[in-house]
Design a protein around this motif. Sequence first.
Motif: not given
Length: 166
Positions: A1-4, A10-16, A45-53
Amino acid sequence: MIDVEQHGAVTVIRMARAWLGRPFEWSAAYFVDGLLIDTGPACTAHELVRVLDKATVRQIALTHSHEHTIGGLAPLRRRFPEATVYAPRQALPTLADPTLLHLQAYRRVIWGRPQPVAAVVSLDEVADRIQTPEFTLRAVETPGHSGDHVCYFEPRHRWLFSGDAF
């Protein structure tokens, strides 16, 4: 789960990790001017990589070496191999060998296991300063939550990226 969320520059990326649509425990990363502060847990991690792609990640700075802040580092290094990674000197052995964390079962389930990462620059080598094109962040030692914990302070805007200190 990711919330941006976006807060100015500043971009805040919350993950859980989620179970039945509910987050267990949030972890956060911050992206500002090509710098990513912390990388979240392995389970997202893979969701974060997608968010930052589509982003240009030039640098990654870690606040400390717990699994919920370093778990995304190895996949991010594969996606952004040119990015320089900075960490407190005391965190380097754990980054190279995450088995030093001795994770209890609940920590493995909630956040996952980090993968080893080499070629990390000690903050000592850059005089505890990280420079982006627009900002200068100063690493401030803040042991307590962990012995290797640092916060990153940007004095012009008075931003404090506090990791798990607050």
